[in-house]
Design a protein around this motif. Structure first.
Motif, PDB file in Angstrom:
ATOM      1  N   THR A 139       5.140  71.225  -0.091  1.00 47.85           N
ATOM      2  CA  THR A 139       6.191  71.149  -1.107  1.00 47.85           C
ATOM      3  C   THR A 139       6.550  72.573  -1.504  1.00 47.85           C
ATOM      4  O   THR A 139       5.669  73.399  -1.710  1.00 47.85           O
ATOM      5  N   PRO A 140       7.835  72.877  -1.648  1.00 50.13           N
ATOM      6  CA  PRO A 140       8.217  74.250  -2.000  1.00 50.13           C
ATOM      7  C   PRO A 140       7.765  74.624  -3.409  1.00 50.13           C
ATOM      8  O   PRO A 140       7.731  73.781  -4.308  1.00 50.13           O
ATOM      9  N   SER A 141       7.423  75.880  -3.571  1.00 48.58           N
ATOM     10  CA  SER A 141       6.991  76.366  -4.885  1.00 48.58           C
ATOM     11  C   SER A 141       8.202  76.530  -5.790  1.00 48.58           C
ATOM     12  O   SER A 141       9.339  76.712  -5.329  1.00 48.58           O
ATOM     13  N   ARG A 185      14.296  81.388  -6.292  1.00 48.78           N
ATOM     14  CA  ARG A 185      14.862  82.439  -5.441  1.00 48.78           C
ATOM     15  C   ARG A 185      16.019  81.879  -4.611  1.00 48.78           C
ATOM     16  O   ARG A 185      17.071  82.514  -4.475  1.00 48.78           O
ATOM     17  N   LEU A 186      15.848  80.679  -4.052  1.00 47.47           N
ATOM     18  CA  LEU A 186      16.923  80.048  -3.279  1.00 47.47           C
ATOM     19  C   LEU A 186      18.134  79.806  -4.164  1.00 47.47           C
ATOM     20  O   LEU A 186      19.274  80.045  -3.757  1.00 47.47           O
ATOM     21  N   TYR A 187      17.905  79.354  -5.382  1.00 51.79           N
ATOM     22  CA  TYR A 187      18.989  79.114  -6.341  1.00 51.79           C
ATOM     23  C   TYR A 187      19.775  80.413  -6.563  1.00 51.79           C
ATOM     24  O   TYR A 187      20.995  80.398  -6.624  1.00 51.79           O
ATOM     25  N   MET A 230      16.227  69.837  -4.829  1.00 55.89           N
ATOM     26  CA  MET A 230      15.843  70.678  -3.702  1.00 55.89           C
ATOM     27  C   MET A 230      14.358  70.492  -3.382  1.00 55.89           C
ATOM     28  O   MET A 230      13.968  70.499  -2.213  1.00 55.89           O
ATOM     29  N   LYS A 231      13.560  70.302  -4.421  1.00 55.53           N
ATOM     30  CA  LYS A 231      12.115  70.138  -4.221  1.00 55.53           C
ATOM     31  C   LYS A 231      11.796  68.858  -3.444  1.00 55.53           C
ATOM     32  O   LYS A 231      10.844  68.824  -2.670  1.00 55.53           O
ATOM     33  N   VAL A 285      12.787  76.092   2.813  1.00 51.87           N
ATOM     34  CA  VAL A 285      13.233  76.960   1.717  1.00 51.87           C
ATOM     35  C   VAL A 285      13.113  78.422   2.141  1.00 51.87           C
ATOM     36  O   VAL A 285      14.034  79.215   1.915  1.00 51.87           O
ATOM     37  N   ASN A 286      12.001  78.770   2.786  1.00 54.38           N
ATOM     38  CA  ASN A 286      11.829  80.151   3.251  1.00 54.38           C
ATOM     39  C   ASN A 286      12.921  80.528   4.253  1.00 54.38           C
ATOM     40  O   ASN A 286      13.467  81.638   4.192  1.00 54.38           O
TER      41      ASN A 286
END
Length: 132
Positions: free
Chosen positions: A23-25, A31-33, A106-107, A115-116
């Motif tokens: 699961t993304p942190s 940061r993506l936002y 997004m999560k 995400v990375n």
């Protein structure tokens, strides 16, 4: 027959791979936002609402069916309505709710690896030019 026996475990593993994805942190989602310039996109959406209201087919039909001498007044009322609506929803509270909903969404959709990759792409000049 032996091939089918070997393919079944591999197919099951491939189908279950997402179940084991990280699961993304929250930090990476923030940061993506940022690199996707979501706040800027939201501002642009609010700015375009007046034209969206005025270009709505129902509004256009309403203005077309109105007496010609009343159209400027009716258009002014529609603009006022659009701007009042924007002012009511473009508040810090609503923006915080939209941000939280976006990050939560997004999560549930992305893995940490995705995400990375998105951060990596949108951090490049090409990614930024697409966002611009």
């Amino acid at each position: 027959m032996k091939l089918k026996t070997l393919l079944l475990p591999f197919a099951a593993l491939a189908l279950c791979a997402n179940a084991f994805a990280a699961t993304p942190s929250d930090e990476s989602l923030e940061r993506l936002y940022q690199v996707q310039k979501m706040d800027t996109l939201l501002d642009q959406s609010f700015q375009s609402m007046e034209s969206i209201v005025l270009s709505d087919p129902n509004a256009q039909k309403f203005l077309k069916d109105a007496p010609e001498d009343k159209r400027p007044q009716l258009e002014a009322v529609l603009k006022k309505y659009a701007n009042q609506s924007i002012a009511e929803i473009n508040t810090p509270q609503v923006r915080a709710q939209l941000r939280k909903a976006t990050l939560d969404g997004m999560k549930t959709v992305y893995t940490q690896e995705e995400v990375n990759a998105l951060i990596g792409f949108y951090s490049t000049a090409v990614g930024q030019s697409i966002m611009d």
